[in-house]
Design an enzyme around this catalytic site. Structure first.
Site, PDB file in Angstrom:
ATOM      1  N   LYS A   1       0.868  -1.181   0.000  1.00 22.98           N
ATOM      2  CA  LYS A   1       0.000   0.000   0.000  1.00 22.98           C
ATOM      3  C   LYS A   1       0.904   1.231   0.000  1.00 22.98           C
ATOM      4  CE  LYS A   1      -3.797   2.519   1.000  1.00 22.98           C
ATOM      5  NZ  LYS A   1      -4.780   2.779  -0.061  1.00 22.98           N
TER       6      LYS A   1
ATOM      7  N   CYS B   1      -3.603   9.323  -7.049  1.00 26.80           N
ATOM      8  CA  CYS B   1      -4.698   8.963  -6.136  1.00 26.80           C
ATOM      9  C   CYS B   1      -5.768  10.050  -6.200  1.00 26.80           C
ATOM     10  CB  CYS B   1      -4.181   8.796  -4.718  1.00 26.80           C
ATOM     11  SG  CYS B   1      -5.549   8.509  -3.566  1.00 26.80           S
TER      12      CYS B   1
ATOM     13  N   THR C   1      -7.484   4.591 -10.364  1.00 29.66           N
ATOM     14  CA  THR C   1      -8.956   4.595 -10.406  1.00 29.66           C
ATOM     15  C   THR C   1      -9.515   5.852 -11.081  1.00 29.66           C
ATOM     16  OG1 THR C   1      -8.961   5.621  -8.227  1.00 29.66           O
ATOM     17  CG2 THR C   1      -9.160   3.225  -8.307  1.00 29.66           C
TER      18      THR C   1
ATOM     19  N   GLY D   1      -6.478  -5.712  -8.618  1.00 37.90           N
ATOM     20  CA  GLY D   1      -6.840  -4.804  -7.534  1.00 37.90           C
ATOM     21  C   GLY D   1      -8.070  -5.252  -6.799  1.00 37.90           C
TER      22      GLY D   1
HETATM   23  C1  SIN Z   1      -6.665   5.407  -1.420  1.00 36.81           C
HETATM   24  O1  SIN Z   1      -6.064   4.989  -0.413  1.00 36.81           O
HETATM   25  O2  SIN Z   1      -7.403   6.402  -1.344  1.00 36.81           O
HETATM   26  C2  SIN Z   1      -6.520   4.733  -2.745  1.00 36.81           C
HETATM   27  C3  SIN Z   1      -5.161   4.874  -3.283  1.00 36.81           C
HETATM   28  C4  SIN Z   1      -5.104   5.301  -4.718  1.00 36.81           C
HETATM   29  O3  SIN Z   1      -6.133   5.428  -5.389  1.00 36.81           O
HETATM   30  O4  SIN Z   1      -4.000   5.529  -5.220  1.00 36.81           O
END
Ligand code: SIN
Length: 303
Positions: free
Chosen positions: A45, A130, A192, A264
């Site tokens: 992560k 992100c 995303t 994912g």
């Molecule tokens: C998140 O933790 O908000 C997702 C991480 C990402 O979209 O890069």
């Protein structure tokens, strides 16, 4: 025996399958459903320099064919990550791709150097995209900022760097070419898509952070298109991701031009999915008389 190995920026992976950042927790051995040793690479992560709480709840909502998340990259910070997690990740066997992010160019470079000094990472993935942070997306949203951060990190470290790009741009090929010009040795395509769900009873956005990032099969054709287009004009390896839920999807991404694939959201639906993808790719190659997985990379462009 079919050769499943692929190379990303000089790093040899035993097979092309890995988790997308943030979508696979390494559990203690006795609790494991999937043996991480079967993966082509391990991806953590995303970590920042300092500890972060992440976004307010609710953070996740299932959507048709997908998931909207606004996690906000909570984490313990890079020093605690090294102390508590890096050793265990590295002991798993597959090469480590360490996903990092920063609040400034200097912070990106600092984390990159700290990780490089551990000697445990094979590749750095810069999370430049992100959609759930105030400033999370902007790195990959403009050519100038993208060039600045990627070139600074590639000058700061000798580890190869993969740039994780956002699909929320007018021209993904232009952004990929910019990352390459700045020194990226690989591309992770794509993060995303920004989205929204509204709670009609409360008459307000459902997620605590209002918007979230959409992943899962709903985005697959969109992500696949990005990989296909970038492969045609940018000559660095692509880690393809976006809604991969089966070996068939993974094969599609590789035929479109991905050298490797990241799974994912579907890990949350089927914790065995990555093992099934590895086995399915192997069977597909045998059934189609290929002796190496490398033979199918970009093949959809040649026919
Ligand atoms: C998140 O933790 O908000 C997702 C991480 C990402 O979209 O890069």
């Amino acid at each position: 025996m079919i050769d499943l190995t692929v190379k990303i920026a000089g790093v040899t992976l035993g097979n092309p399958v890995m988790p997308a950042s943030g979508c696979f927790e390494i559990l203690p051995e006795q609790e494991r459903v999937l043996d991480p040793a079967i993966l082509g690479a391990i991806v953590n992560k995303t970590i920042f320099l300092k500890a972060r709480a992440g976004n307010p709840p609710p953070r996740i909502r299932e959507t048709p064919g997908g998931m909207l998340n606004s996690i906000g990259i909570p984490g313990e910070g890079v020093e605690a990550f090294i102390e508590h997690k890096l050793g265990a990740l590295s002991a798993l066997g597959p090469p480590l791709i360490i996903s990092i992010a920063g609040n400034s160019v200097e912070e990106f470079c600092r984390i990159a150097r700290i990780i490089e000094d551990t000697g445990k990472a094979e590749l750095l993935e810069l999370n430049l995209s992100c959609p759930n942070l105030n400033d999370g997306l902007h790195w990959a949203a403009r050519k100038e900022t993208l060039f600045e951060v990627v070139s600074a990190v590639t000058e700061a470290v000798s580890l190869p760097v993969a740039a994780k790009l956002s699909p929320a741009v007018t021209d993904i090929v232009e952004m990929a070419a910019t990352a390459r010009k700045a020194g990226a040795a690989a591309l992770s395509l794509v993060n995303t898509f920004k989205g929204l769900v509204i709670d009609i009873e409360k008459k307000r956005p459902l997620l605590g952070n209002i918007t979230g990032g959409l992943s899962g099969p709903a985005i697959r054709p969109l992500a696949l298109y990005c990989v296909y287009e970038v492969y045609r004009s940018v000559d660095i390896p692509i880690i393809g991701m976006g809604g991969i839920a089966s070996w068939r999807d993974a094969v599609e991404f590789m035929l479109a031009g991905a050298t490797a694939v990241a799974v994912g959201m579907y890990n949350f639906v089927n914790p065995l999915v990555m093992a099934e993808v590895v086995e399915g790719i192997d069977r597909y190659l045998a059934a189609n008389s290929f002796s190496s997985v490398k033979e199918i990379i970009g093949l959809a462009h040649r026919i």
